[in-house]
Design a protein around this motif. Structure first.
Motif, short mmCIF file in Angstrom:
data_model
loop_
_atom_site.label_atom_id
_atom_site.label_comp_id
_atom_site.label_asym_id
_atom_site.label_seq_id
_atom_site.Cartn_x
_atom_site.Cartn_y
_atom_site.Cartn_z
N ILE A 14 0.84 -1.19 0.00
CA ILE A 14 0.00 0.00 0.00
C ILE A 14 0.88 1.25 0.00
CG2 ILE A 14 -1.73 1.32 1.29
CD1 ILE A 14 -2.73 -1.30 2.45
N TYR A 15 0.49 2.19 -0.83
CA TYR A 15 1.12 3.52 -0.82
C TYR A 15 0.00 4.53 -0.60
CZ TYR A 15 3.74 7.61 -2.24
OH TYR A 15 4.35 8.84 -2.27
N ASN A 16 0.08 5.26 0.51
CA ASN A 16 -0.98 6.19 0.88
C ASN A 16 -0.46 7.63 0.77
OD1 ASN A 16 -3.21 7.42 1.89
ND2 ASN A 16 -3.13 6.48 3.90
N ALA A 17 -0.93 8.35 -0.24
CA ALA A 17 -0.57 9.76 -0.41
C ALA A 17 -1.73 10.66 -0.02
CB ALA A 17 -0.16 10.02 -1.85
N SER A 18 -2.65 10.12 0.80
CA SER A 18 -3.79 10.89 1.28
C SER A 18 -3.88 10.71 2.79
CB SER A 18 -5.08 10.45 0.59
OG SER A 18 -5.40 9.13 0.98
N ASN A 39 -1.37 -4.41 -5.20
CA ASN A 39 -0.72 -3.12 -5.07
C ASN A 39 -1.82 -2.07 -5.00
OD1 ASN A 39 1.87 -4.26 -5.45
ND2 ASN A 39 1.54 -4.24 -7.64
N ILE A 40 -1.82 -1.26 -3.93
CA ILE A 40 -2.87 -0.27 -3.73
C ILE A 40 -2.23 1.11 -3.61
CG2 ILE A 40 -4.84 0.40 -2.33
CD1 ILE A 40 -4.65 -2.46 -1.09
N ILE A 41 -2.78 2.07 -4.34
CA ILE A 41 -2.31 3.46 -4.24
C ILE A 41 -3.50 4.35 -3.91
CG2 ILE A 41 -1.26 5.40 -5.46
CD1 ILE A 41 0.19 3.35 -7.21
N PHE A 42 -3.39 5.09 -2.82
CA PHE A 42 -4.37 6.10 -2.44
C PHE A 42 -3.76 7.46 -2.77
CE2 PHE A 42 -5.73 2.66 0.33
CZ PHE A 42 -7.11 2.78 0.30
N VAL A 90 -0.78 -3.84 -12.83
CA VAL A 90 -0.06 -4.41 -11.68
C VAL A 90 1.39 -3.96 -11.70
CG1 VAL A 90 0.72 -6.55 -10.60
CG2 VAL A 90 -1.60 -6.40 -11.51
N HIS A 91 2.01 -4.03 -12.86
CA HIS A 91 3.41 -3.62 -12.99
C HIS A 91 3.60 -2.13 -12.71
CE1 HIS A 91 7.51 -3.49 -14.42
NE2 HIS A 91 7.16 -2.53 -15.27
N LYS A 92 2.74 -1.30 -13.28
CA LYS A 92 2.86 0.16 -13.09
C LYS A 92 2.62 0.57 -11.63
CE LYS A 92 3.62 1.83 -17.25
NZ LYS A 92 4.73 2.71 -17.59
N THR A 93 1.62 -0.03 -10.98
CA THR A 93 1.36 0.32 -9.58
C THR A 93 2.52 -0.13 -8.70
OG1 THR A 93 0.03 -1.70 -9.29
CG2 THR A 93 -1.15 0.36 -9.71
N SER A 94 3.09 -1.27 -9.00
CA SER A 94 4.25 -1.75 -8.24
C SER A 94 5.43 -0.79 -8.40
CB SER A 94 4.65 -3.14 -8.73
OG SER A 94 5.79 -3.60 -8.06
N LYS A 95 5.64 -0.33 -9.61
CA LYS A 95 6.74 0.62 -9.87
C LYS A 95 6.51 1.95 -9.14
CE LYS A 95 9.27 2.51 -13.85
NZ LYS A 95 10.33 3.00 -13.06
N GLN A 98 7.27 1.54 -5.47
CA GLN A 98 8.71 1.49 -5.24
C GLN A 98 9.35 2.87 -5.34
OE1 GLN A 98 10.25 -1.33 -8.04
NE2 GLN A 98 9.87 -3.08 -6.70
N ASP A 99 8.93 3.66 -6.32
CA ASP A 99 9.52 4.98 -6.54
C ASP A 99 9.12 5.98 -5.47
OD1 ASP A 99 10.71 3.94 -8.77
OD2 ASP A 99 9.35 4.89 -10.20
N LYS A 100 7.88 5.94 -5.02
CA LYS A 100 7.35 6.86 -4.00
C LYS A 100 7.65 8.32 -4.34
CE LYS A 100 7.25 3.55 -0.33
NZ LYS A 100 7.54 3.19 1.01
N ASP A 101 7.29 8.72 -5.56
CA ASP A 101 7.51 10.07 -6.04
C ASP A 101 6.21 10.85 -5.94
OD1 ASP A 101 8.46 12.35 -7.22
OD2 ASP A 101 8.51 11.52 -9.25
N ASP A 102 6.01 11.58 -4.82
CA ASP A 102 4.76 12.32 -4.59
C ASP A 102 4.54 13.42 -5.62
OD1 ASP A 102 3.90 10.85 -2.43
OD2 ASP A 102 4.87 12.16 -0.96
N LYS A 103 5.61 13.98 -6.14
CA LYS A 103 5.51 15.11 -7.06
C LYS A 103 4.79 14.74 -8.36
CE LYS A 103 9.48 17.26 -7.02
NZ LYS A 103 10.75 17.83 -7.48
#
Length: 120
Positions: A14-18, A39-42, A90-95, A98-103
């Motif tokens: 999980i990547y939470n940007a909120s 892979n979950i992105i908020f 799946v591949h793009k969300t995983s990438k 990993q990168d964790k680029d908030d900008k």
């Protein structure tokens, strides 16, 4: 022994940007026994998830996607929710996790949504 493609990552990432609590989403995916990994992105008012289904469940990908989306919509009614079992998502969300680029996250998520609309 040789293995084709890249090694598969199991589990929930999980990547939470909120500011939202992600426990409910994690619980929904953890209870689903037809999944291998998620892979979950908020981000802002969006939740994008790429899921990898087990081998024998691959024929029911669309049904699994709809069921998960319905459960997540109940837990997060204010979010635009996307659940996809497509390998490129799946591949793009995983990438992105990993990168964790908030900008650039918002711009990258828009590209992901456009990939979903693309027919292959």
């Amino acid at each position: 022994m040789l293995v084709g493609c890249a090694p598969r990552e199991d589990g929930i990432r999980i990547y939470n940007a909120s500011e939202v609590n992600t426990n409910e989403a994690e619980e929904v995916f953890a209870k689903e026994d037809r999944l291998v990994s998620t892979n979950i992105i908020f981000h802002d008012e969006e939740m994008i998830s790429g899921v990898t289904v087990k081998t024998f469940s691959r024929f029911h990908k669309e049904k699994i996607e709809k069921e998960l989306k319905k459960k997540l919509k109940e837990a997060y009614p204010e979010f635009d929710i996307i659940v996809s079992a497509d390998n490129k998502i799946v591949h793009k969300t995983s990438k992105l996790i990993q990168d964790k680029d908030d900008k650039n996250l918002g711009k990258e998520l828009k590209k992901l949504v456009s990939l979903l609309k693309e027919e292959t």
